[in-house]
Scaffold this motif. Sequence first.
Motif, PDB file in Angstrom:
ATOM      1  N   VAL A   1       0.847  -1.207   0.000  1.00 46.73           N
ATOM      2  CA  VAL A   1       0.000   0.000   0.000  1.00 46.73           C
ATOM      3  C   VAL A   1       0.875   1.247   0.000  1.00 46.73           C
ATOM      4  O   VAL A   1       0.637   2.182  -0.770  1.00 46.73           O
ATOM      5  N   LEU A   2       1.908   1.259   0.835  1.00 46.89           N
ATOM      6  CA  LEU A   2       2.796   2.421   0.885  1.00 46.89           C
ATOM      7  C   LEU A   2       3.609   2.582  -0.392  1.00 46.89           C
ATOM      8  O   LEU A   2       3.886   3.710  -0.821  1.00 46.89           O
ATOM      9  N   THR A   3       3.976   1.476  -1.028  1.00 44.27           N
ATOM     10  CA  THR A   3       4.716   1.549  -2.286  1.00 44.27           C
ATOM     11  C   THR A   3       3.863   2.182  -3.376  1.00 44.27           C
ATOM     12  O   THR A   3       4.314   3.068  -4.115  1.00 44.27           O
ATOM     13  N   VAL A   4       2.615   1.747  -3.484  1.00 40.42           N
ATOM     14  CA  VAL A   4       1.711   2.317  -4.489  1.00 40.42           C
ATOM     15  C   VAL A   4       1.448   3.787  -4.183  1.00 40.42           C
ATOM     16  O   VAL A   4       1.394   4.629  -5.082  1.00 40.42           O
TER      17      VAL A   4
ATOM     18  N   LEU B   1      -3.309  10.674  -8.697  1.00 38.20           N
ATOM     19  CA  LEU B   1      -4.041  11.399  -7.653  1.00 38.20           C
ATOM     20  C   LEU B   1      -4.943  10.471  -6.849  1.00 38.20           C
ATOM     21  O   LEU B   1      -5.126  10.667  -5.653  1.00 38.20           O
ATOM     22  N   SER B   2      -5.483   9.450  -7.494  1.00 33.48           N
ATOM     23  CA  SER B   2      -6.382   8.547  -6.762  1.00 33.48           C
ATOM     24  C   SER B   2      -5.633   7.695  -5.750  1.00 33.48           C
ATOM     25  O   SER B   2      -6.163   7.410  -4.669  1.00 33.48           O
ATOM     26  N   VAL B   3      -4.399   7.295  -6.047  1.00 29.17           N
ATOM     27  CA  VAL B   3      -3.673   6.462  -5.089  1.00 29.17           C
ATOM     28  C   VAL B   3      -3.078   7.267  -3.937  1.00 29.17           C
ATOM     29  O   VAL B   3      -2.595   6.678  -2.966  1.00 29.17           O
ATOM     30  N   LEU B   4      -3.138   8.577  -4.000  1.00 27.31           N
ATOM     31  CA  LEU B   4      -2.660   9.377  -2.872  1.00 27.31           C
ATOM     32  C   LEU B   4      -3.523   9.166  -1.628  1.00 27.31           C
ATOM     33  O   LEU B   4      -3.073   9.384  -0.506  1.00 27.31           O
ATOM     34  N   PHE B   5      -4.740   8.720  -1.824  1.00 26.47           N
ATOM     35  CA  PHE B   5      -5.651   8.470  -0.708  1.00 26.47           C
ATOM     36  C   PHE B   5      -5.666   7.004  -0.290  1.00 26.47           C
ATOM     37  O   PHE B   5      -6.442   6.625   0.582  1.00 26.47           O
ATOM     38  N   LEU B   6      -4.835   6.178  -0.890  1.00 32.03           N
ATOM     39  CA  LEU B   6      -4.862   4.741  -0.653  1.00 32.03           C
ATOM     40  C   LEU B   6      -4.599   4.331   0.796  1.00 32.03           C
ATOM     41  O   LEU B   6      -5.344   3.501   1.326  1.00 32.03           O
ATOM     42  N   PRO B   7      -3.591   4.855   1.500  1.00 31.78           N
ATOM     43  CA  PRO B   7      -3.379   4.409   2.885  1.00 31.78           C
ATOM     44  C   PRO B   7      -4.584   4.685   3.788  1.00 31.78           C
ATOM     45  O   PRO B   7      -4.989   3.817   4.572  1.00 31.78           O
ATOM     46  N   GLY B   8      -5.169   5.859   3.672  1.00 32.98           N
ATOM     47  CA  GLY B   8      -6.340   6.175   4.490  1.00 32.98           C
ATOM     48  C   GLY B   8      -7.532   5.302   4.150  1.00 32.98           C
ATOM     49  O   GLY B   8      -8.253   4.840   5.038  1.00 32.98           O
ATOM     50  N   LEU B   9      -7.725   5.041   2.865  1.00 30.49           N
ATOM     51  CA  LEU B   9      -8.821   4.172   2.454  1.00 30.49           C
ATOM     52  C   LEU B   9      -8.598   2.745   2.922  1.00 30.49           C
ATOM     53  O   LEU B   9      -9.534   2.065   3.352  1.00 30.49           O
ATOM     54  N   TYR B  10      -7.363   2.286   2.854  1.00 32.21           N
ATOM     55  CA  TYR B  10      -7.035   0.934   3.309  1.00 32.21           C
ATOM     56  C   TYR B  10      -7.312   0.782   4.807  1.00 32.21           C
ATOM     57  O   TYR B  10      -7.928  -0.197   5.234  1.00 32.21           O
TER      58      TYR B  10
ATOM     59  N   THR C   1      -9.328   2.610   6.647  1.00 32.86           N
ATOM     60  CA  THR C   1     -10.769   2.725   6.855  1.00 32.86           C
ATOM     61  C   THR C   1     -11.472   1.417   6.518  1.00 32.86           C
ATOM     62  O   THR C   1     -12.351   0.967   7.267  1.00 32.86           O
ATOM     63  N   LEU C   2     -11.085   0.794   5.421  1.00 25.53           N
ATOM     64  CA  LEU C   2     -11.680  -0.486   5.032  1.00 25.53           C
ATOM     65  C   LEU C   2     -11.365  -1.571   6.042  1.00 25.53           C
ATOM     66  O   LEU C   2     -12.255  -2.325   6.458  1.00 25.53           O
ATOM     67  N   ARG C   3     -10.117  -1.663   6.467  1.00 26.24           N
ATOM     68  CA  ARG C   3      -9.739  -2.682   7.446  1.00 26.24           C
ATOM     69  C   ARG C   3     -10.444  -2.456   8.783  1.00 26.24           C
ATOM     70  O   ARG C   3     -10.857  -3.398   9.441  1.00 26.24           O
ATOM     71  N   ARG C   4     -10.591  -1.200   9.177  1.00 28.21           N
ATOM     72  CA  ARG C   4     -11.287  -0.893  10.424  1.00 28.21           C
ATOM     73  C   ARG C   4     -12.756  -1.313  10.341  1.00 28.21           C
ATOM     74  O   ARG C   4     -13.298  -1.902  11.285  1.00 28.21           O
ATOM     75  N   ALA C   5     -13.400  -1.048   9.208  1.00 23.46           N
ATOM     76  CA  ALA C   5     -14.806  -1.436   9.029  1.00 23.46           C
ATOM     77  C   ALA C   5     -14.960  -2.955   9.020  1.00 23.46           C
ATOM     78  O   ALA C   5     -15.893  -3.492   9.641  1.00 23.46           O
ATOM     79  N   LEU C   6     -14.065  -3.650   8.344  1.00 18.35           N
ATOM     80  CA  LEU C   6     -14.136  -5.115   8.322  1.00 18.35           C
ATOM     81  C   LEU C   6     -13.863  -5.706   9.697  1.00 18.35           C
ATOM     82  O   LEU C   6     -14.469  -6.713  10.081  1.00 18.35           O
ATOM     83  N   HIS C   7     -12.966  -5.083  10.450  1.00 16.78           N
ATOM     84  CA  HIS C   7     -12.668  -5.549  11.807  1.00 16.78           C
ATOM     85  C   HIS C   7     -13.877  -5.361  12.728  1.00 16.78           C
ATOM     86  O   HIS C   7     -14.227  -6.257  13.497  1.00 16.78           O
ATOM     87  N   ARG C   8     -14.510  -4.222  12.636  1.00 14.99           N
ATOM     88  CA  ARG C   8     -15.684  -3.955  13.478  1.00 14.99           C
ATOM     89  C   ARG C   8     -16.864  -4.843  13.119  1.00 14.99           C
ATOM     90  O   ARG C   8     -17.686  -5.156  13.974  1.00 14.99           O
ATOM     91  N   ALA C   9     -16.952  -5.252  11.855  1.00 14.56           N
ATOM     92  CA  ALA C   9     -18.030  -6.143  11.415  1.00 14.56           C
ATOM     93  C   ALA C   9     -17.686  -7.609  11.687  1.00 14.56           C
ATOM     94  O   ALA C   9     -18.474  -8.494  11.348  1.00 14.56           O
ATOM     95  N   HIS C  10     -16.542  -7.858  12.291  1.00 19.40           N
ATOM     96  CA  HIS C  10     -16.074  -9.210  12.614  1.00 19.40           C
ATOM     97  C   HIS C  10     -15.927 -10.075  11.371  1.00 19.40           C
ATOM     98  O   HIS C  10     -16.153 -11.284  11.408  1.00 19.40           O
ATOM     99  N   LEU C  11     -15.544  -9.449  10.260  1.00 21.14           N
ATOM    100  CA  LEU C  11     -15.294 -10.190   9.028  1.00 21.14           C
ATOM    101  C   LEU C  11     -13.811 -10.446   8.819  1.00 21.14           C
ATOM    102  O   LEU C  11     -13.433 -11.350   8.080  1.00 21.14           O
TER     103      LEU C  11
END
Length: 88
Positions: A29-32, A56-65, A67-77
Amino acid sequence: MRLQEFHALKVWHGQHGRHPVEKIVWDAVLTVWLIGWVGSPTAFMLHLGWAEAGCLSVLFLPGLYVTLRRALHRAHLLRCDWIVALDR
């Protein structure tokens, strides 16, 4: 993401060597993300619209990653042990 969050994740991955896949994915993620920062000026100078949009779209990748992992963790997935490093 703030610099403190980047540092917290770096420290967590350094202390928890038993999670190599987590570190490999985070490094990817950090490399991209870095490719986006490096490629953006070149794309603008060459007036390549598709490259500008991609960089420009990959500049937001770490935050999106995170956020996605946090949502999946909270949903117990998906179990995400490093989320606690960001919540401190």
